[in-house]
Design an enzyme around this catalytic site. Structure first.
Site, PDB file in Angstrom:
ATOM      1  N   CYS A 168       0.816  -1.217   0.000  1.00  0.00           N
ATOM      2  CA  CYS A 168       0.000   0.000   0.000  1.00  0.00           C
ATOM      3  C   CYS A 168       0.849   1.267   0.000  1.00  0.00           C
ATOM      4  O   CYS A 168       0.523   2.246  -0.670  1.00  0.00           O
ATOM      5  CB  CYS A 168      -0.951  -0.004   1.188  1.00  0.00           C
ATOM      6  SG  CYS A 168      -0.130  -0.065   2.802  1.00  0.00           S
ATOM      7  N   HIS A 203      -2.280   0.999   7.105  1.00  0.00           N
ATOM      8  CA  HIS A 203      -2.552   1.143   5.670  1.00  0.00           C
ATOM      9  C   HIS A 203      -2.255   2.566   5.219  1.00  0.00           C
ATOM     10  O   HIS A 203      -2.493   3.525   5.964  1.00  0.00           O
ATOM     11  CB  HIS A 203      -4.017   0.803   5.392  1.00  0.00           C
ATOM     12  CG  HIS A 203      -4.370   0.705   3.944  1.00  0.00           C
ATOM     13  ND1 HIS A 203      -3.656  -0.048   3.044  1.00  0.00           N
ATOM     14  CD2 HIS A 203      -5.382   1.274   3.229  1.00  0.00           C
ATOM     15  CE1 HIS A 203      -4.215   0.043   1.843  1.00  0.00           C
ATOM     16  NE2 HIS A 203      -5.259   0.842   1.932  1.00  0.00           N
ATOM     17  N   ASN A 224      -7.844   4.884  -2.827  1.00  0.00           N
ATOM     18  CA  ASN A 224      -7.291   3.646  -2.281  1.00  0.00           C
ATOM     19  C   ASN A 224      -6.568   2.878  -3.394  1.00  0.00           C
ATOM     20  O   ASN A 224      -6.557   3.298  -4.550  1.00  0.00           O
ATOM     21  CB  ASN A 224      -8.412   2.801  -1.662  1.00  0.00           C
ATOM     22  CG  ASN A 224      -7.907   1.841  -0.605  1.00  0.00           C
ATOM     23  OD1 ASN A 224      -6.701   1.667  -0.409  1.00  0.00           O
ATOM     24  ND2 ASN A 224      -8.817   1.198   0.097  1.00  0.00           N
TER      25      ASN A 224
END
Length: 483
Positions: free
Chosen positions: A102, A398, A421
């Site tokens: 991520c 994250h 995202n």
């Protein structure tokens, strides 16, 4: 009166013995085993409660997330209007798939906005796999260095056991991203894409690499304990290990097609359907087209366990030997929010780290701490942010990208944020999420801005050389994004 001369020694021995036994005695008094008779009593009490009966009927027959979702709240918070956004659309939606990359996606998604604008592109991605390859190689070597530097500690020490637990996990921090780009640069994804069983699904590869690194750790610690093992022997061992690590990596991934200072040729078609050719090195591409100056980004966090205005360093956390350490400036939530607004007004997206997927509805793409009606079943959450961090209930897990926000005209603070995202277009609404301000305050921990976007008093914390950072251990929750 205290005893004197002959009896004093006996008295002290007796007193010490009592102190040693005292905690056990106190603990025994405070222990409480489950009383079977109380189970029936509790059950009768709860079954007589109509609210409890309704809750248990629902939760035993339906998914809790679906049943408790506050759809009135969801409809109210699912507002996609933003008055402060970056001008370039970030396309296509990226997908890290079954990997922990991520941080690489959020960081490269941030920089690709510059490439999209600079080259007049409709769609573009930087190669996350290129950085992933070198991150694994560097992390493996960094791990071996940590094993050598901790050789004086017992194998069962918390530090050594932590190092051995996960030598080369996929995660990382923004400073670790900068370390990679400074050494290896950036290339377009067209030149080096993902592979289905290594970059996008890294579990097996990680497992094999971890097993080999633990074997190497034993070899190094054993050699260091032998008096005859001088520095040259350790260096030779490490070079042999580096070679074997590279060999293993080459089995799972293609070797990147170009060296950091080697020129590559890339052809592309712009928005106007004109064909262009670029000749560049990875290092040049990072600075000229991605517009990255590695000396300018700084990280700020909100960690209410520690004083605001202080630098915080995560001990031993890193990937590239000789690279920058993981250092944050701890500030309050209002400061973080204002800096996000300022950066977006400067047409720059914001890398941020949060505790995901807490209070996140992946179907609708809403992040809000009141999205589920837990109080309806008597489940009330009372811990504050600092306590949640201390008791391992909250940590940074994250990284994503803030590309817009809606600023209240009166307070000048955001009401909500637009979040990009890296879970593909089927997550959220075409890959995008709405994050409320309350969620930001409770579950956002880190943002990255340029140092020239900070007020002078905050920028000086990084540049004065007078600030002594608070040093947190490598296993602290503020370093968890690197797991």
């Amino acid at each position: 009166m205290l005893p004197t001369s002959v009896s004093r020694s006996l008295y002290l021995k007796t007193f010490r013995s009592h102190l040693l036994r005292a905690p056990q005695i106190v603990l025994k008094r405070m222990s409480s085993s489950i009383d079977i008779s109380k189970i029936n009593s509790w059950n009768k009490e709860f079954q007589s409660d109509l609210t409890h009966q309704l809750a248990t009927t629902v939760l035993k027959n339906y998914n809790a997330d679906d049943a408790l979702l506050n759809k009135t709240r969801l409809q109210k918070q699912d507002n996609r209007v933003f008055n402060t956004v970056v001008s370039t659309d970030s396309t296509p939606v990226t997908n890290q798939k079954s990997s922990g990359r991520c941080w690489l996606f959020a960081a490269t998604n941030q920089l690709r906005l510059n490439v999209l604008s600079e080259l007049n592109l409709k769609e573009f991605e930087l190669s996350q796999a290129y950085l992933f390859f070198y991150d694994k190689l560097e992390k493996a070597n960094y791990f071996l260095d940590q094993i050598v530097s901790s050789a004086d500690q017992d194998i069962d020490s918390r530090l050594v056991q932590y190092l051995l637990a996960a030598p080369t996990e996929d995660g990382g921090q923004y400073s670790m991203f900068l370390n990679l780009v400074k050494k290896y640069g950036l290339i377009p994804k067209d030149l080096y894409g993902d592979l289905p069983y290594s970059t996008t699904a890294s579990r097996k590869w990680n497992s094999l690499l971890t097993t080999k690194l633990r074997e190497f750790a034993e070899t190094l610690r054993t050699a260091l304990k032998e008096r005859s093992a001088d520095d040259s022997i350790i260096v030779t061992l490490r070079e042999q290990m580096q070679r074997e690590i590279f060999r293993l990596m080459s089995l799972f991934m293609d070797i990147p097609p170009v060296q950091p200072n080697e020129q590559f040729t890339w052809e592309y078609v712009d928005k106007d359907k004109k064909i262009h050719t670029i000749k560049s090195t990875p290092l040049e591409f990072a600075s000229k087209y991605a517009k990255l100056d590695p000396s300018t980004p700084v990280s700020l966090i909100n960690d209410p366990r520690h004083p605001y205005g202080k630098l915080i360093k995560i001990d031993r956390l890193g990937n590239v030997l000789g690279g920058d350490a993981v250092i944050y400036l701890n500030v309050d939530n209002e400061t973080l929010s204002k800096l996000v607004v300022k950066r977006l007004q400067n047409n720059k997206a914001v890398f941020f780290g949060s505790h995901t997927p807490k209070f996140m509805d992946k179907t609708t793409g809403v992040m809000d701490i009141e999205l589920w009606n837990y109080p309806a079943i008597g489940y009330n959450l009372r811990q504050q942010k600092a306590s949640r961090i201390r008791y391992h209930e909250s940590l940074m897990t994250h990284a994503m990208l803030i590309t817009g926000c809606h600023v209240d005209e009166t307070s000048k603070l955001p009401l909500r944020y637009r979040v990009e995202n890296s879970w593909g277009k089927d997550s959220g609404k075409d890959g995008l999420y709405v994050m409320t301000q309350k969620y930001f305050e409770e579950y956002c921990f880190q943002i990255v801005v340029d140092i020239n976007e900070l007020p002078k008093e905050l920028a000086s914390k990084f540049t004065s050389g007078k600030e002594e950072p608070i040093v947190l251990p490598i296993w602290d929750p503020m370093g968890a994004l690197a797991k």
